[in-house]
Design an enzyme around this catalytic site. Structure first.
Site, short mmCIF file in Angstrom:
data_model
loop_
_atom_site.label_atom_id
_atom_site.label_comp_id
_atom_site.label_asym_id
_atom_site.label_seq_id
_atom_site.Cartn_x
_atom_site.Cartn_y
_atom_site.Cartn_z
N LYS A 118 0.85 -1.20 0.00
CA LYS A 118 0.00 0.00 0.00
C LYS A 118 0.88 1.25 0.00
O LYS A 118 1.49 1.60 1.01
CB LYS A 118 -0.91 0.05 1.23
CG LYS A 118 -1.94 1.17 1.06
CD LYS A 118 -2.34 1.85 2.35
CE LYS A 118 -1.56 3.06 2.71
NZ LYS A 118 -1.67 4.22 1.84
N GLU A 162 10.43 2.41 10.27
CA GLU A 162 11.39 3.49 9.97
C GLU A 162 10.62 4.79 10.09
O GLU A 162 9.76 5.08 9.25
CB GLU A 162 11.96 3.34 8.56
CG GLU A 162 12.77 2.08 8.33
CD GLU A 162 14.06 2.06 9.13
OE1 GLU A 162 14.53 3.12 9.57
OE2 GLU A 162 14.58 0.95 9.32
N CYS A 165 13.23 12.30 5.75
CA CYS A 165 13.38 11.87 7.15
C CYS A 165 14.77 12.22 7.65
O CYS A 165 14.98 12.39 8.85
CB CYS A 165 13.13 10.38 7.26
SG CYS A 165 14.06 9.45 6.05
N GLU A 183 9.44 17.28 14.57
CA GLU A 183 9.71 17.15 13.14
C GLU A 183 8.77 18.07 12.36
O GLU A 183 7.55 17.94 12.47
CB GLU A 183 9.51 15.70 12.70
CG GLU A 183 9.92 15.47 11.27
CD GLU A 183 9.73 14.02 10.82
OE1 GLU A 183 8.66 13.45 11.09
OE2 GLU A 183 10.65 13.47 10.19
P1 NAD Z 1 2.46 8.97 7.42
O1 NAD Z 1 2.84 8.26 8.65
O2 NAD Z 1 1.36 9.95 7.48
O3 NAD Z 1 2.02 7.91 6.28
C1 NAD Z 1 2.87 6.87 5.87
C2 NAD Z 1 2.02 5.75 5.29
O4 NAD Z 1 1.20 5.21 6.33
C3 NAD Z 1 1.07 6.19 4.18
O5 NAD Z 1 1.02 5.20 3.20
C4 NAD Z 1 -0.26 6.30 4.91
O6 NAD Z 1 -1.36 6.13 4.06
C5 NAD Z 1 -0.15 5.16 5.89
N1 NAD Z 1 -1.00 5.26 7.08
C6 NAD Z 1 -1.53 6.37 7.65
N2 NAD Z 1 -2.29 6.03 8.72
C7 NAD Z 1 -2.21 4.69 8.85
C8 NAD Z 1 -2.75 3.75 9.77
N3 NAD Z 1 -3.53 4.14 10.78
N4 NAD Z 1 -2.45 2.44 9.62
C9 NAD Z 1 -1.66 2.03 8.61
N5 NAD Z 1 -1.12 2.87 7.69
C10 NAD Z 1 -1.40 4.20 7.80
O7 NAD Z 1 3.80 9.63 6.85
P2 NAD Z 1 4.00 10.51 5.54
O8 NAD Z 1 3.41 11.85 5.78
O9 NAD Z 1 3.60 9.75 4.33
O10 NAD Z 1 5.60 10.60 5.51
C11 NAD Z 1 6.31 11.49 6.28
C12 NAD Z 1 6.87 10.81 7.51
O11 NAD Z 1 7.63 9.66 7.14
C13 NAD Z 1 7.85 11.68 8.28
O12 NAD Z 1 7.62 11.55 9.65
C14 NAD Z 1 9.20 11.11 7.90
O13 NAD Z 1 10.23 11.36 8.82
C15 NAD Z 1 8.89 9.68 7.78
N6 NAD Z 1 9.91 9.00 6.97
C16 NAD Z 1 10.80 8.19 7.60
C17 NAD Z 1 11.79 7.57 6.86
C18 NAD Z 1 12.79 6.65 7.52
O14 NAD Z 1 13.34 5.80 6.83
N7 NAD Z 1 13.04 6.76 8.82
C19 NAD Z 1 11.87 7.78 5.48
C20 NAD Z 1 10.95 8.62 4.88
C21 NAD Z 1 9.95 9.23 5.63
#
Ligand code: NAD
Length: 501
Positions: free
Chosen positions: A173, A255, A289, A391
């Protein structure tokens, strides 16, 4: 154009028959396509297909699975520019960066392809005569993969490629904001499977289910027939996933967020440190990130460095990332821009922080069509302020003054995250002390906080994750179970610990 889910080898409509619009964040008049708003029924079908496929896929020899990944890498390479162009259109970062994103997928594909011929186990001598001890890796089963929008190609490939080469099947997904890149990736994987396996093609090895996190993500995480979850995204959602998946004891890799800092000591090469912080803080419009969101400057070079930085930041050119000469693209969405602006207001209101530049929407001319935000710097930031702790995920840099390396490291370590870190110094002793004392998954010496390479362990400590790593050799431990095997060729019952002592 309407796109669909891939379930059991077929491109199918979502059971809701509802679709979500995907628009260019640099120009909201540009509609990229309509992508499924799927439901838990679609997830059930995908998991069912993946479960059936697993029993066949696990028996395909790993080098053959690797051949598929090799072909995936070749196809990504031949379509690199086209995929990067569409990725910039979909999520905003500039073309050079989306090309880098695709390249990371290519590197990961070739690494995974070669791992098909390794997947090494260990053997050890037996404590009994005429007995052999071996251990080897077996796949875990069906995996659920949930990814963010900021690396729409690299992050899914970090997960799917090692999972596949190890013999797992996948329900993927992607983020709602970057479905097109995910569609292209899955199409390439499926095509490559068909080409390499021919009549032995197995439907359901890779399944793509688009949709909302609160619906599709939740359904995957809570599904009783999924064995592992690999998630990259925010710490808040990661905690939720850990809870839901923990109820059925799934293996979970998380992550999560970061609040990365670059330290510049008084003996550093300032020009180099300047290039690095511009790249680290404003590359991908700060939406990495590993982005540099705190800059810790030694007091002796603080004023000089801040002047150099402000001058350069004010010259950054904003615009559509597929136009040449653009340095910084838009934020990915209206919600993301509002969130960044909310933090800027918090920074302004907080005691003593001073806005040096930026701090507002960029809306001149064509910029008004997109979610642009001016690169922003705060000075006089105290380490405990919210803009130095939380963040922001945007082009906002908090500058903090320090008087020593020890203090700088303690400021760097003083958040709930621990992903990336950087120190600029020409003092070799300071560099080694920093490597030893910084609490983060990644430390760069004289390099920006961003720039991980696909064959090295990637991940963070504290609330950045739950101890797993992606990339390189380490991720293969997540996607396999160890099986220990004892082969006794003595012709009699030999009892370990009993007959030999
Ligand atoms: P997000 O957590 O909002 O969403 C990530 C994914 O999770 C999306 O596909 C979203 O649809 C899904 N999601 C949302 N709610 C969910 C739930 N309740 N259950 C299951 N899945 C759900 O994050 P984002 O806005 O897409 O990305 C930004 C964040 O990602 C930042 O915090 C960033 O630091 C982090 N990030 C971390 C890394 C790493 O490797 N550490 C890399 C890239 C981004």
């Amino acid at each position: 154009m309407k796109y669909n889910n891939l379930i059991n080898g077929q491109w199918v409509k979502p059971s809701s028959e509802l679709y979500i619009e995907n628009k260019n964040p640099a120009n909201r008049e540009d509609l990229i396509g309509l992508f499924p708003s799927s439901t838990s029924d679609d997830v059930d079908k995908a998991v069912n297909a993946a479960r059936q496929a697993f029993e066949k896929w696990r028996l395909v020899p790993a080098p053959r699975r690797g051949d598929i990944l090799k072909l995936v890498g070749d196809k990504l390479l031949s379509r690199k520019d086209e995929i990067a162009f569409e990725m910039t259109r979909e999520m905003g970062k500039v073309f050079a960066e989306t090309k880098g994103d695709v390249q990371e997928g290519i590197d990961t594909a070739y690494y995974a392809a070669s791992e098909g011929r390794r997947l090494f186990g260990h053997n050890a001598p037996s404590e009994l005569p005429n007995k052999m001890n071996l251990s080897f890796r077996v796949p875990v089963g069906v995996g659920g993969f949930i990814t963010p929008w900021n690396f729409p190609m690299a992050i899914p490939t970090w997960k799917l490629f090692p999972a596949l080469v190890c013999g797992n099947t996948c329900v993927f997904k992607p983020a709602e904001l970057t479905p097109k890149t995910a569609h292209t990736l899955v199409e390439i994987i499926d095509e490559s499977m068909r080409e390499v396996l021919g009549r032995d093609y197995i439907p359901g090895v890779i399944n793509l289910v688009h949709g909302k996190g609160s619906v599709v993500g939740e359904a995957i995480t809570g599904h009783s027939d999924i064995d592992l979850i690999s998630f990259t995204g925010s710490t808040a959602v990661g905690k939720r996933i850990n809870q839901v998946a923990g109820a059925s004891l799934k293996r979970v890799s998380l992550e999560l967020g970061g609040k990365n800092a670059q330290i510049v000591m008084d003996d550093a090469n300032l020009e180099l440190a300047l290039d690095a912080v511009i790249w680290g803080a404003f590359g991908t419009t700060g939406q990495r990130c590993t982005a540099t969101s705190r800059l810790i400057l030694h007091e002796k070079i603080h004023d000089e460095f801040l002047n150099m930085l402000t001058e350069r930041v004010q010259k950054l050119r904003l615009g559509y990332g597929n136009d040449k000469n653009v340095d910084v693209g838009p934020l990915v969405s209206e919600e993301q821009r509002n969130n960044v602006h909310k933090y800027v207001k918090i920074g302004i209101e907080e005691d003593r922080a001073e806005l040096v530049t930026g701090g507002e929407f960029a809306e001149d001319g064509d910029l008004s069509k997109g979610w642009f935000y001016k690169p922003t710097i705060f000075k006089n930031v105290r380490p405990d302020m919210r803009i130095a702790q939380e963040e922001i995920f945007g082009p906002v840099l908090a500058v903090i003054k320090t008087s020593s390396l020890d203090e700088a490291i303690s400021i760097l370590n003083g958040t709930r995250y621990g992903l990336s870190s950087s120190v600029f110094t020409n003092n070799v002793n300071d560099a080694f002390r920093a490597i030893r004392d910084i609490k983060a998954g990644i430390t760069y010496i004289n390099g920006a906080t961003i720039g991980a390479e696909a064959h090295m362990p990637f991940g963070g400590v504290k609330e950045t994750g739950n101890g797993h790593r992606e990339g390189g050799w380490t991720v293969y431990d997540f996607y396999t179970e160890w099986k220990a095997v004892y082969i006794d060729y003595s012709g009699k019952l030999q009892r370990a610990q009993i007959d030999n002592y």
